[in-house]
Design a protein around this motif. Structure first.
Motif, PDB file in Angstrom:
ATOM      1  N   ASP A 190      32.926  -2.955  12.010  1.00 58.30           N
ATOM      2  CA  ASP A 190      33.144  -2.866  13.462  1.00 58.30           C
ATOM      3  C   ASP A 190      33.753  -4.157  13.977  1.00 58.30           C
ATOM      4  O   ASP A 190      33.079  -5.127  14.285  1.00 58.30           O
ATOM      5  N   GLY A 206      34.979  -0.181  17.194  1.00 59.01           N
ATOM      6  CA  GLY A 206      34.448  -1.364  16.536  1.00 59.01           C
ATOM      7  C   GLY A 206      33.322  -2.055  17.247  1.00 59.01           C
ATOM      8  O   GLY A 206      33.188  -3.280  17.170  1.00 59.01           O
ATOM      9  N   GLY A 215      28.804  -0.268  12.528  1.00 54.92           N
ATOM     10  CA  GLY A 215      29.545  -0.245  11.267  1.00 54.92           C
ATOM     11  C   GLY A 215      29.750  -1.641  10.703  1.00 54.92           C
ATOM     12  O   GLY A 215      29.860  -2.631  11.453  1.00 54.92           O
ATOM     13  N   SER A 239      29.992  -0.525  17.273  1.00 56.08           N
ATOM     14  CA  SER A 239      28.674   0.050  17.002  1.00 56.08           C
ATOM     15  C   SER A 239      28.020  -0.640  15.811  1.00 56.08           C
ATOM     16  O   SER A 239      27.992  -1.875  15.772  1.00 56.08           O
TER      17      SER A 239
HETATM   18 MG   LIG Z   1      32.131   1.806  14.449  1.00 50.93          MG
END
Ligand SMILES: [Mg+2]
Ligand SMILES: Nc1nc2c(c(=O)[nH]1)N[C@H]1C(S)=C(S)[C@@H](COP(=O)(O)OP(=O)(O)OC[C@H]3O[C@@H](n4cnc5c(N)ncnc54)[C@H](O)[C@@H]3O)O[C@H]1N2
Ligand code: MOO
Length: 399
Positions: free
Chosen positions: A253, A246, A250, A248
């Protein structure tokens, strides 16, 4: 992107070694000494016999064979006060105090083993087979310097100088928390799209290998509020916290989202592969939190490069990280420019030299190659090509 060395030095600059605690000897096993240990007395404390045999005067053995009446026994633990008069012998056991009057020990193999009268067929110079008081350690000498990691021999040394307890740096208590809605506990059945949580087991073990005590390993879902609450709960007893996942780019994330409000954790892209997305901060201004990437190999490499030195520092050790060796590369290597590249590899030692061969799979999610590796080839950001046979630096992994 910041360099690996910058991220590590920022982490270390914000840590304080844990305050020393006094632990009973056995509980201190595996921890790092916070005080020098000195010998209160000589070791051995008294002259004693190195062999099972007879305590005699060397002068009585001038003419051989010598036949001497035996005045009694001096077993180990005996006070050894009985004087050996001239022309006499006493049976003495290994470790027993040398009785006054005797100046030499004759091993029973050099005699007929007599209990009343002993026939000695082989002589010896004065002082033979005697362990002198203080010949191991002198009273007042430092037997264990501060900073010593207390393994078996070191604990033995502390016990040998009579210490019932030691002032040590405590084992850092580290909470290890994975995040991700896709995670399930090993052993639970998987629905499509789910995976077993491997990071928290891997890192809890890495914490133990680093001399720390993993407080618990579990995983959290992708709910930022719940993650914050869980981390807050860990604060009560953790000396450090590790999360994985969590961090990066996303949209879910969660760790990044959990700290999007409070600035306690700074997130960075570090110029390394694997392990680019990183975060670090102090919760409540005191508890270091390492928010490592979710990809398992990224999490592992990030632990070895950042968390291990930090745990060493918390224990009062030099934050040197993993041991490193120079090895010849068995194949040509290529590396992305500008990134410190860690390659899983097989390190072998033969003919007084290390050789290293990179694993064929280098994906940061590929656990199989990591599980087989015993080394991490470390290529600095300015290296893009390594010819076969060239020397490279390799971090030696615990195996
Ligand atoms: Mg991620
Ligand atoms: N568009 C971009 N996508 C990604 C980037 C990027 O720069 N741009 N960075 C990539 C890199 S590099 C890494 S590393 C990963 C890190 O992602 P997160 O830290 O956000 O990790 P997650 O998304 O939560 O999970 C990543 C991956 O790892 C698996 N995972 C997570 N936790 C565990 C666990 N406990 N045990 C086993 N496997 C775990 C998870 O299922 C995902 O497959 O981001 C790239 N993306
Ligand atoms: O950090 Mo990522 O580990 O490069 O995949």
């Amino acid at each position: 992107m910041r360099r690996v060395s910058e991220h590590l030095s920022e982490i270390l600059s914000r840590l304080t070694p844990l305050p020393p605690v006094r632990l009973p000897l056995l509980e201190a096993a595996g921890t790092v000494l916070a005080e020098p240990v000195t010998a209160p007395v000589d070791l051995p404390p008294f002259d004693n016999s190195a062999m099972d045999g007879y305590a005699v005067r060397a002068a009585d053995l001038e003419a051989l064979p010598a036949v001497l009446p035996v005045t009694g026994d001096v077993p180990a633990g005996d006070l050894g006060r009985a004087v050996i008069p001239p022309g006499r012998a006493a049976r003495i056991m290994t470790g027993a105090p040398l009785p006054p009057g005797a100046d030499t020990v004759i091993p029973v193999e050099w005699t007929d083993g007599g209990a009343e009268v002993v026939r000695i067929t082989r002589g010896a110079p004065e002082g033979n087979y005697i362990r002198r008081a203080g010949e191991d350690v002198r009273a007042g000498a430092v037997v264990l310097p501060a900073g010593t990691r207390l393994g078996a021999a070191q604990l033995g040394m502390a016990a040998a100088v009579g210490r019932p307890d030691l002032l040590v740096r405590p084992r850092p208590r580290v909470a290890v928390l994975s995040t991700g809605d896709e995670l399930r506990d090993p052993g639970d059945p998987l629905e499509h799209g789910q995976i077993w949580d491997s990071n928290s087991f891997m890192l809890a073990t890495a914490v133990r290998e680093a001399g720390g005590e993993p407080l618990r390993q579990s995983f959290l879902g992708d709910n930022p509020k719940k993650v914050r609450e869980a981390l807050q709960a860990e604060l009560a007893r953790a000396d450090a916290i590790i999360t994985t996942g969590g961090v990066s780019m996303g949209v879910y994330d969660v760790v990044k989202a959990a700290f999007s409000g409070g600035g306690e954790v700074d997130f960075h892209k570090v110029a390394m592969r694997p392990g680019k997305p990183q975060g670090f901060g102090l919760l409540d201004g005191r508890c270091p939190i390492f928010t490592l990437p979710g990809n398992p190999v990224s999490a592992y490499v990030s632990f070895q490069v950042f968390v291990l030195p930090a745990l060493q520092y918390l224990q009062g050790l030099e934050p040197t990280g993993l041991p490193r060796v120079k090895a010849r590369s068995a194949s040509t290597l290529s590396s992305p420019s500008g990134l410190q590249h860690y390659l899983r590899a097989d390190l072998t030692f033969a003919d007084d030299a290390y050789t290293v061969r990179p694993a064929s799979a280098q994906g940061s999610h590929q656990m199989a190659a990591l599980a087989e590796a015993n080394g991490l080839i470390t290529l600095p950001p300015d290296v893009t090509e390594v010819p076969e046979g060239a020397f490279v630096e390799v971090l030696k992994l615990q195996s």
